[in-house]
Design a protein around this motif. Structure first.
Motif, PDB file in Angstrom:
ATOM      1  N   GLN A  84       0.826  -1.198   0.000  1.00 51.74           N
ATOM      2  CA  GLN A  84       0.000   0.000   0.000  1.00 51.74           C
ATOM      3  C   GLN A  84       0.867   1.257   0.000  1.00 51.74           C
ATOM      4  OE1 GLN A  84      -3.280  -0.074  -0.480  1.00 51.74           O
ATOM      5  NE2 GLN A  84      -3.006   2.140  -0.703  1.00 51.74           N
ATOM      6  N   ARG A  85       1.890   1.198   0.844  1.00 55.79           N
ATOM      7  CA  ARG A  85       2.777   2.348   0.961  1.00 55.79           C
ATOM      8  C   ARG A  85       3.471   2.624  -0.372  1.00 55.79           C
ATOM      9  NH1 ARG A  85       7.563   3.200   2.435  1.00 55.79           N
ATOM     10  NH2 ARG A  85       8.083   1.002   2.620  1.00 55.79           N
ATOM     11  N   LEU A  86       3.849   1.535  -1.048  1.00 54.81           N
ATOM     12  CA  LEU A  86       4.534   1.689  -2.328  1.00 54.81           C
ATOM     13  C   LEU A  86       3.592   2.296  -3.363  1.00 54.81           C
ATOM     14  CD1 LEU A  86       6.635  -1.561  -2.608  1.00 54.81           C
ATOM     15  CD2 LEU A  86       7.391   0.759  -2.175  1.00 54.81           C
ATOM     16  N   ARG A  87       2.336   1.826  -3.344  1.00 54.79           N
ATOM     17  CA  ARG A  87       1.359   2.375  -4.288  1.00 54.79           C
ATOM     18  C   ARG A  87       1.210   3.873  -4.043  1.00 54.79           C
ATOM     19  NH1 ARG A  87      -2.699  -2.196  -3.802  1.00 54.79           N
ATOM     20  NH2 ARG A  87      -2.053  -3.630  -5.443  1.00 54.79           N
ATOM     21  N   ASP A  88       1.158   4.240  -2.744  1.00 62.17           N
ATOM     22  CA  ASP A  88       0.967   5.645  -2.413  1.00 62.17           C
ATOM     23  C   ASP A  88       2.147   6.483  -2.871  1.00 62.17           C
ATOM     24  OD1 ASP A  88      -1.325   4.849  -1.288  1.00 62.17           O
ATOM     25  OD2 ASP A  88      -0.662   4.973   0.786  1.00 62.17           O
ATOM     26  N   SER A  89       3.327   5.984  -2.673  1.00 61.38           N
ATOM     27  CA  SER A  89       4.502   6.825  -2.897  1.00 61.38           C
ATOM     28  C   SER A  89       4.993   6.760  -4.330  1.00 61.38           C
ATOM     29  CB  SER A  89       5.629   6.387  -1.962  1.00 61.38           C
ATOM     30  OG  SER A  89       6.049   5.096  -2.334  1.00 61.38           O
ATOM     31  N   GLY A  90       4.952   5.576  -4.907  1.00 62.46           N
ATOM     32  CA  GLY A  90       5.475   5.430  -6.251  1.00 62.46           C
ATOM     33  C   GLY A  90       6.979   5.309  -6.286  1.00 62.46           C
ATOM     34  N   ALA A  91       7.632   5.434  -5.132  1.00 60.86           N
ATOM     35  CA  ALA A  91       9.084   5.322  -5.108  1.00 60.86           C
ATOM     36  C   ALA A  91       9.489   3.861  -4.929  1.00 60.86           C
ATOM     37  CB  ALA A  91       9.654   6.156  -3.965  1.00 60.86           C
ATOM     38  N   SER A  92      10.725   3.595  -5.169  1.00 60.78           N
ATOM     39  CA  SER A  92      11.198   2.229  -4.978  1.00 60.78           C
ATOM     40  C   SER A  92      11.215   1.918  -3.480  1.00 60.78           C
ATOM     41  CB  SER A  92      12.588   2.069  -5.578  1.00 60.78           C
ATOM     42  OG  SER A  92      13.559   2.128  -4.569  1.00 60.78           O
ATOM     43  N   GLY A  93      10.832   0.690  -3.138  1.00 62.77           N
ATOM     44  CA  GLY A  93      10.592   0.336  -1.739  1.00 62.77           C
ATOM     45  C   GLY A  93      11.796   0.545  -0.855  1.00 62.77           C
ATOM     46  N   ASP A  94      12.933   0.067  -1.309  1.00 63.64           N
ATOM     47  CA  ASP A  94      14.125   0.146  -0.494  1.00 63.64           C
ATOM     48  C   ASP A  94      14.480   1.599  -0.217  1.00 63.64           C
ATOM     49  OD1 ASP A  94      16.156  -1.162   0.876  1.00 63.64           O
ATOM     50  OD2 ASP A  94      17.571  -0.732  -0.742  1.00 63.64           O
ATOM     51  N   ALA A  95      14.508   2.398  -1.278  1.00 64.11           N
ATOM     52  CA  ALA A  95      14.893   3.798  -1.136  1.00 64.11           C
ATOM     53  C   ALA A  95      13.917   4.530  -0.211  1.00 64.11           C
ATOM     54  CB  ALA A  95      14.939   4.463  -2.505  1.00 64.11           C
ATOM     55  N   SER A 315      19.521  20.486   6.334  1.00 64.83           N
ATOM     56  CA  SER A 315      20.311  20.372   5.114  1.00 64.83           C
ATOM     57  C   SER A 315      20.277  18.959   4.561  1.00 64.83           C
ATOM     58  CB  SER A 315      21.755  20.790   5.395  1.00 64.83           C
ATOM     59  OG  SER A 315      22.348  19.853   6.269  1.00 64.83           O
ATOM     60  N   ALA A 316      20.455  17.970   5.453  1.00 62.42           N
ATOM     61  CA  ALA A 316      20.615  16.609   4.946  1.00 62.42           C
ATOM     62  C   ALA A 316      19.277  15.965   4.615  1.00 62.42           C
ATOM     63  CB  ALA A 316      21.364  15.765   5.962  1.00 62.42           C
ATOM     64  N   ALA A 317      18.239  16.285   5.371  1.00 62.14           N
ATOM     65  CA  ALA A 317      16.972  15.611   5.136  1.00 62.14           C
ATOM     66  C   ALA A 317      16.355  16.050   3.815  1.00 62.14           C
ATOM     67  CB  ALA A 317      16.003  15.907   6.268  1.00 62.14           C
ATOM     68  N   ALA A 318      16.732  17.225   3.366  1.00 68.31           N
ATOM     69  CA  ALA A 318      16.140  17.712   2.126  1.00 68.31           C
ATOM     70  C   ALA A 318      16.691  16.989   0.912  1.00 68.31           C
ATOM     71  CB  ALA A 318      16.408  19.200   1.987  1.00 68.31           C
ATOM     72  N   LYS A 319      17.848  16.372   1.080  1.00 67.96           N
ATOM     73  CA  LYS A 319      18.445  15.687  -0.064  1.00 67.96           C
ATOM     74  C   LYS A 319      17.702  14.391  -0.336  1.00 67.96           C
ATOM     75  CE  LYS A 319      23.056  17.518   0.499  1.00 67.96           C
ATOM     76  NZ  LYS A 319      24.426  17.210   0.820  1.00 67.96           N
ATOM     77  N   PRO A 320      17.325  14.162  -1.569  1.00 64.45           N
ATOM     78  CA  PRO A 320      16.576  12.953  -1.887  1.00 64.45           C
ATOM     79  C   PRO A 320      17.436  11.698  -1.846  1.00 64.45           C
ATOM     80  CG  PRO A 320      16.995  14.226  -3.868  1.00 64.45           C
ATOM     81  CD  PRO A 320      17.494  15.034  -2.719  1.00 64.45           C
ATOM     82  N   SER A 321      18.706  11.830  -2.136  1.00 61.33           N
ATOM     83  CA  SER A 321      19.541  10.632  -2.221  1.00 61.33           C
ATOM     84  C   SER A 321      20.014  10.235  -0.830  1.00 61.33           C
ATOM     85  CB  SER A 321      20.732  10.902  -3.113  1.00 61.33           C
ATOM     86  OG  SER A 321      21.786  10.060  -2.760  1.00 61.33           O
ATOM     87  N   VAL A 322      19.667   9.011  -0.431  1.00 67.29           N
ATOM     88  CA  VAL A 322      19.997   8.570   0.917  1.00 67.29           C
ATOM     89  C   VAL A 322      21.450   8.171   1.024  1.00 67.29           C
ATOM     90  CG1 VAL A 322      19.499   6.837   2.647  1.00 67.29           C
ATOM     91  CG2 VAL A 322      17.652   7.863   1.357  1.00 67.29           C
ATOM     92  N   SER A 323      21.961   7.572  -0.027  1.00 67.77           N
ATOM     93  CA  SER A 323      23.314   7.054   0.078  1.00 67.77           C
ATOM     94  C   SER A 323      24.362   8.149  -0.072  1.00 67.77           C
ATOM     95  CB  SER A 323      23.542   5.981  -0.984  1.00 67.77           C
ATOM     96  OG  SER A 323      23.238   6.534  -2.245  1.00 67.77           O
ATOM     97  N   ALA A 324      23.920   9.320  -0.482  1.00 66.91           N
ATOM     98  CA  ALA A 324      24.874  10.405  -0.616  1.00 66.91           C
ATOM     99  C   ALA A 324      25.424  10.784   0.738  1.00 66.91           C
ATOM    100  CB  ALA A 324      24.196  11.619  -1.242  1.00 66.91           C
ATOM    101  N   LYS A 325      26.681  11.115   0.766  1.00 69.22           N
ATOM    102  CA  LYS A 325      27.284  11.465   2.033  1.00 69.22           C
ATOM    103  C   LYS A 325      27.384  12.971   2.139  1.00 69.22           C
ATOM    104  CE  LYS A 325      30.236   8.452   0.801  1.00 69.22           C
ATOM    105  NZ  LYS A 325      31.466   7.727   0.601  1.00 69.22           N
ATOM    106  N   PRO A 326      26.530  13.587   2.913  1.00 75.24           N
ATOM    107  CA  PRO A 326      26.613  15.041   3.039  1.00 75.24           C
ATOM    108  C   PRO A 326      27.899  15.421   3.753  1.00 75.24           C
ATOM    109  CG  PRO A 326      24.594  14.147   3.993  1.00 75.24           C
ATOM    110  CD  PRO A 326      25.492  13.006   3.714  1.00 75.24           C
ATOM    111  N   THR A 327      28.610  16.332   3.194  1.00 73.95           N
ATOM    112  CA  THR A 327      29.822  16.756   3.868  1.00 73.95           C
ATOM    113  C   THR A 327      29.440  17.732   4.963  1.00 73.95           C
ATOM    114  OG1 THR A 327      29.999  18.311   2.065  1.00 73.95           O
ATOM    115  CG2 THR A 327      31.448  16.412   1.995  1.00 73.95           C
ATOM    116  N   PRO A 328      30.123  17.626   6.086  1.00 71.06           N
ATOM    117  CA  PRO A 328      29.778  18.526   7.187  1.00 71.06           C
ATOM    118  C   PRO A 328      29.974  19.970   6.771  1.00 71.06           C
ATOM    119  CG  PRO A 328      31.830  17.354   7.599  1.00 71.06           C
ATOM    120  CD  PRO A 328      31.209  16.729   6.389  1.00 71.06           C
TER     121      PRO A 328
END
Lengths: 350, 169
Positions: A84-95, A315-328
């Motif tokens: 259901q959550r996947l249907r709602d979001s449309g994003a890939s489940g893992d991400a 700053s970090a939560a706004a980035k869509p990419s989770v695996s990206a490493k935000p530099t301090p």
């Protein structure tokens, strides 16, 4: 005869070399020659580990789904909500799942005003080695240094012990050598929380033999000098069983950690301790235990309304990419040296 | 040892170490982590003899001791795996590689590795060693190792036959 002696001689030579390595390691500390070797090999092996980790992550997800406990009905219910959550979001489940986890983690860091760098677990030590350690995909160049606190969803995960340029090693709180100063919620009674090597159990030793201690009490970190290796206010766990009566020389309790280390994936390393002790504000206000590792349970962690907006989360939560490493965004290193902190209650109790 | 065979051993060891750290230890299986590295070392001992077994075991052990997040004594895994590869090679040479005997040997060496690591750790004063966990770890280690060996041993034998039909046993 020669055929049967040659292997034995070779084995003997190899054993001799191995024994001398162990002897050197026993005498050396982290700054010795072996520490240097490990740091260099860590810089080489860390990226390889990182690549292998992303390569194997689909397999892990598949097996996790198979082995995650619960009855068939529960599994079906979980899967249905997932669909259901996947249907709602449309994003890939893992991400999507990881986004939620990272968001909750950053919200928790915000509540304690910890400045953090998000990271991902890329390797875990074998359990037959007895040490409970993990590798993270961030290192020196991301502003990480030894003795920094590592948070995970729910609370305290461990501390950084070794850093190479692109990876670092974390000793988890459940490791048998880990020990952290803990404070009971509200009361302010302090003691030591130690790992037992068992993933679902910690040991709490109350300093005051007459102090109030009962099952259900929650424990947060007391905090070390300059926040190294442990910053104050991080939820540790909940007392499940008290042994010993008031007045006894040592009062021990079993504690269930809030962080489930067997499913550790996304963590956050605190690169700057909070200016003021957050006291109990990081704990979820409800008396219900927060030990369940579901993201929905911890999504209720409130951000204190009066607190200044923490930079890490915005700053970090706004980035869509989770695996990206935000530099301090700042220079994170407090001037204190990462070596011993004898005055702090978090120093090893063993 | 030809270049091809050397290349196979390097790839197998590095691949096994990476798989073990990033995948097998994170599956959350009960008991010990499935010890793919040990099984690969035993396979080299069984297929190529005790000298290769000891050498590959030593190299694989050093790599496991170095790769983060390893916290154990540097050299301890190398020591244990060198002995394991050597013993497997000797047993395989004496018995001619009978499947049942090979698998029993794999199980016994797996138990020996877990007990040996705990014993040396205790002798060296490692505060982490918990003997209460040792029986469960040894049992699961042996079970996982036998299952993995049933896959890895024939695979390595086939690769060696493919590389050099005349040299392999």
């Amino acid at each position: 005869m020669r055929e049967s002696r040659r292997p034995r001689i070779i084995l003997g030579v190899l054993l001799l070399i191995a024994f001398s390595f162990i002897a050197i390691d026993l005498r050396a500390d982290a700054n010795g020659p072996l520490g240097g070797v490990k740091k260099i090999t860590g810089s080489v092996l860390g990226p390889m580990e990182n690549a292998a980790s992303s390569f194997t992550s689909p397999v892990r997800g598949f097996v996790d789904n198979l082995t995650s406990g619960g009855s068939k009905d529960e599994q079906i219910a979980t899967l249905e909500t997932e669909v259901q959550r996947l249907r709602d979001s449309g994003a890939s489940g893992d991400a999507q799942h990881r986004m939620t986890e990272l968001n909750d983690l950053l919200r928790m860091s915000a509540a304690g005003q910890y400045r953090v760098v998000p990271a991902q677990v890329i390797g875990i030590g074998s359990s037959q080695g007895f040490a409970r350690t993990v590798t993270l995909d961030i290192g020196q160049r991301d502003g990480i240094s030894a003795d920094m606190t590592v948070l995970a969803l729910g609370g305290l995960a461990g501390r950084v012990v070794a850093v190479s340029s692109t990876s670092c090693v974390v000793v988890l709180l459940v490791d048998a050598t880990a020990s952290v100063g803990g404070r009971l919620e509200g009361a302010g009674e302090i003691g030591f929380v130690s790992g037992t090597g068992n993933e679902s159990e910690l040991e709490f030793q109350l300093l005051d033999p007459y102090g109030p201690l009962k099952a259900g009490d929650r424990i947060v970190t007391f905090g070390s000098k300059a926040g190294k290796p442990y910053v104050p206010g991080v939820p540790i766990g909940e007392v499940t069983e008290v042994s010993g009566t008031p007045g006894q020389l040592t009062r021990l309790a079993k504690v269930k950690p809030f962080v489930n280390v067997s499913t550790l994936d996304i963590v956050a390393v605190v690169i700057e301790p909070p200016r003021d002790n957050p006291r109990d504000s990081v704990l979820v206000p409800s008396p219900e235990p927060t030990s369940s590792a579901t993201p929905s349970a911890s999504a209720t962690i409130p951000v204190p309304s009066g607190s200044p907006a923490p930079k890490a989360s915005t700053s970090a939560a706004a980035k869509p990419s989770v695996s990206a490493k935000p530099t301090p965004t700042t220079t994170p290193k407090p001037s204190a040296k990462p070596t011993g902190d004898g005055a702090s209650p978090a120093a090893s109790a063993r | 040892m030809t270049l091809g065979r050397l290349l196979v051993s390097v790839l197998a060891v590095v691949g096994a170490v990476l798989l073990q750290v990033t995948l097998l230890s994170r599956l959350g299986l009960p008991g010990a982590t499935p010890d793919l590295v040990l099984v690969v070392v035993l396979a080299f001992g069984a297929v190529r003899g005790p000298t290769t077994g000891a050498g590959v075991g030593f190299a694989a052990g050093l790599l496991l001791d170095l790769i983060p997040p390893s916290m154990g004594y540097f050299g301890l895994t190398a020591l244990l795996l060198a002995v394991a590869g050597y013993l497997m090679g000797v047993v395989a040479e004496r018995t001619g590689g009978v499947v049942a005997i090979s698998l029993i040997t794999v199980a016994l060496i797996s138990v020996g590795i877990v007990v040996g690591r705990a014993a040396i750790g205790t002798l060296l004063g490692d505060p982490r060693v918990s003997w209460g966990e040792v029986p469960g770890l040894a049992l699961t280690e042996a079970v996982y190792a036998v299952i993995l060996a049933a896959l890895v041993f024939p695979a390595l034998a086939a690769i060696d036959r493919f590389l050099e039909p005349r040299l392999s046993m």
